[in-house]
Motif scaffolding. Structure first.
Motif, mmCIF file in Angstrom:
data_model
loop_
_atom_site.group_PDB
_atom_site.id
_atom_site.type_symbol
_atom_site.label_atom_id
_atom_site.label_comp_id
_atom_site.label_asym_id
_atom_site.label_seq_id
_atom_site.Cartn_x
_atom_site.Cartn_y
_atom_site.Cartn_z
ATOM 1 N N TYR A 87 12.039 -5.341 9.968
ATOM 2 C CA TYR A 87 11.057 -4.935 10.972
ATOM 3 C C TYR A 87 10.530 -3.520 10.747
ATOM 4 O O TYR A 87 9.362 -3.240 11.010
ATOM 5 C CB TYR A 87 11.599 -5.099 12.392
ATOM 6 C CG TYR A 87 12.510 -3.996 12.849
ATOM 7 C CD1 TYR A 87 12.019 -2.876 13.514
ATOM 8 C CD2 TYR A 87 13.880 -4.059 12.603
ATOM 9 C CE1 TYR A 87 12.856 -1.864 13.929
ATOM 10 C CE2 TYR A 87 14.722 -3.040 13.009
ATOM 11 C CZ TYR A 87 14.213 -1.951 13.668
ATOM 12 O OH TYR A 87 15.045 -0.939 14.058
ATOM 13 N N TYR A 88 11.368 -2.605 10.265
ATOM 14 C CA TYR A 88 10.888 -1.236 10.047
ATOM 15 C C TYR A 88 9.821 -1.218 8.952
ATOM 16 O O TYR A 88 8.802 -0.538 9.079
ATOM 17 C CB TYR A 88 12.045 -0.301 9.696
ATOM 18 C CG TYR A 88 11.587 1.121 9.489
ATOM 19 C CD1 TYR A 88 11.221 1.917 10.564
ATOM 20 C CD2 TYR A 88 11.496 1.661 8.212
ATOM 21 C CE1 TYR A 88 10.774 3.211 10.382
ATOM 22 C CE2 TYR A 88 11.063 2.963 8.011
ATOM 23 C CZ TYR A 88 10.697 3.724 9.103
ATOM 24 O OH TYR A 88 10.250 5.002 8.915
ATOM 25 N N TYR A 89 10.060 -1.987 7.886
ATOM 26 C CA TYR A 89 9.070 -2.087 6.807
ATOM 27 C C TYR A 89 7.746 -2.620 7.351
ATOM 28 O O TYR A 89 6.680 -2.101 7.024
ATOM 29 C CB TYR A 89 9.616 -3.001 5.702
ATOM 30 C CG TYR A 89 8.607 -3.395 4.659
ATOM 31 C CD1 TYR A 89 8.202 -2.500 3.682
ATOM 32 C CD2 TYR A 89 8.059 -4.673 4.650
ATOM 33 C CE1 TYR A 89 7.272 -2.867 2.719
ATOM 34 C CE2 TYR A 89 7.134 -5.049 3.702
ATOM 35 C CZ TYR A 89 6.737 -4.144 2.740
ATOM 36 O OH TYR A 89 5.818 -4.502 1.801
ATOM 37 N N GLY A 96 0.509 1.999 8.857
ATOM 38 C CA GLY A 96 -0.052 2.681 7.707
ATOM 39 C C GLY A 96 0.559 4.044 7.469
ATOM 40 O O GLY A 96 -0.113 4.954 6.993
ATOM 41 N N ILE A 97 1.828 4.188 7.789
ATOM 42 C CA ILE A 97 2.490 5.484 7.648
ATOM 43 C C ILE A 97 2.633 5.855 6.169
ATOM 44 O O ILE A 97 2.065 6.836 5.711
ATOM 45 C CB ILE A 97 3.869 5.473 8.346
ATOM 46 C CG1 ILE A 97 3.680 5.243 9.840
ATOM 47 C CG2 ILE A 97 4.617 6.765 8.081
ATOM 48 C CD1 ILE A 97 4.957 5.029 10.600
ATOM 49 N N ASP A 98 3.419 5.090 5.431
ATOM 50 C CA ASP A 98 3.608 5.367 4.005
ATOM 51 C C ASP A 98 3.011 4.281 3.119
ATOM 52 O O ASP A 98 2.683 4.539 1.971
ATOM 53 C CB ASP A 98 5.104 5.490 3.680
ATOM 54 C CG ASP A 98 5.707 6.746 4.270
ATOM 55 O OD1 ASP A 98 4.972 7.746 4.410
ATOM 56 O OD2 ASP A 98 6.904 6.730 4.594
ATOM 57 N N LEU A 99 2.919 3.093 3.639
ATOM 58 C CA LEU A 99 2.446 1.941 2.863
ATOM 59 C C LEU A 99 1.199 1.360 3.507
ATOM 60 O O LEU A 99 1.040 1.395 4.724
ATOM 61 C CB LEU A 99 3.553 0.880 2.794
ATOM 62 C CG LEU A 99 4.897 1.349 2.231
ATOM 63 C CD1 LEU A 99 5.960 0.293 2.466
ATOM 64 C CD2 LEU A 99 4.774 1.655 0.752
ATOM 65 N N ASP A 100 0.325 0.806 2.673
ATOM 66 C CA ASP A 100 -0.907 0.252 3.228
ATOM 67 C C ASP A 100 -1.052 -1.254 3.002
ATOM 68 O O ASP A 100 -2.057 -1.839 3.387
ATOM 69 C CB ASP A 100 -2.129 0.977 2.656
ATOM 70 C CG ASP A 100 -2.220 0.861 1.145
ATOM 71 O OD1 ASP A 100 -1.286 0.328 0.529
ATOM 72 O OD2 ASP A 100 -3.234 1.308 0.590
ATOM 73 N N HIS A 101 -0.046 -1.875 2.370
ATOM 74 C CA HIS A 101 -0.097 -3.331 2.157
ATOM 75 C C HIS A 101 1.322 -3.888 2.032
ATOM 76 O O HIS A 101 2.259 -3.157 1.734
ATOM 77 C CB HIS A 101 -0.918 -3.667 0.912
ATOM 78 C CG HIS A 101 -0.280 -3.188 -0.364
ATOM 79 N ND1 HIS A 101 -0.331 -1.872 -0.776
ATOM 80 C CD2 HIS A 101 0.444 -3.841 -1.301
ATOM 81 C CE1 HIS A 101 0.332 -1.742 -1.919
ATOM 82 N NE2 HIS A 101 0.821 -2.920 -2.252
ATOM 83 N N PHE A 102 1.421 -5.191 2.286
ATOM 84 C CA PHE A 102 2.705 -5.864 2.135
ATOM 85 C C PHE A 102 2.921 -6.234 0.673
ATOM 86 O O PHE A 102 1.980 -6.636 -0.015
ATOM 87 C CB PHE A 102 2.752 -7.146 2.981
ATOM 88 C CG PHE A 102 2.834 -6.886 4.452
ATOM 89 C CD1 PHE A 102 4.008 -6.425 5.023
ATOM 90 C CD2 PHE A 102 1.739 -7.106 5.268
ATOM 91 C CE1 PHE A 102 4.096 -6.189 6.384
ATOM 92 C CE2 PHE A 102 1.820 -6.878 6.629
ATOM 93 C CZ PHE A 102 2.994 -6.418 7.185
#
Length: 137
Positions: A87-89, A96-102
């Protein structure tokens, strides 16, 4: 001999046997994709392995009536712990904190967990052994 063993098995038995293999496959894929990351939940992995082992043992002991319930419970618990571990991921990607896509492994594991859970719940409603057919009727 094998033909006699399989002659009274209904579609639920084949679902159960397939789920035993699929839960083991899901556990392996999950471990390969997420081992060494913060996103893995080893309890989810353990529940999948337990589902495969207990399902196989119950099939070997011919306790077919219990197999769907054990598989459904353990696979559902593994899905819950998978969600707890990931869930954190998901929140980081959604905001959009550190990542912008799965990542692709997220989709693969999520699909496998959901398919295993849906199939195990459906399996609860399937007959494992064919009903006895009366010859004189």
């Amino acid at each position: 001999m094998l033909n006699n063993y399989l002659k009274d098995k209904d579609v639920g038995f084949w679902f159960s046997a397939s789920l035993v293999v699929f839960s083991l496959l899901t556990a392996v894929v999950y471990a390969v994709c997420y081992a060494g990351t913060d996103n893995i939940n080893w309890v989810a992995f353990a529940f999948l392995i337990a589902a495969a082992v207990l399902g196989a043992v119950l099939i070997a002991l011919k306790l077919y009536v219990y197999v769907p319930y054990v598989l459904a419970a353990l696979i559902f618990l593994s899905l819950l712990f998978f969600v707890y571990g990931i869930y954190y991921y998901v929140s980081v990607v959604m905001v959009g904190i550190d990542l912008d896509h799965f990542e692709p492994q997220f989709f693969v594991c999520t699909i496998m967990f959901v398919l295993a859970t849906a199939a195990s719940v459906a399996n609860v409603f399937l007959r494992q052994i064919k009903k006895e057919v009366r010859e004189d009727a």
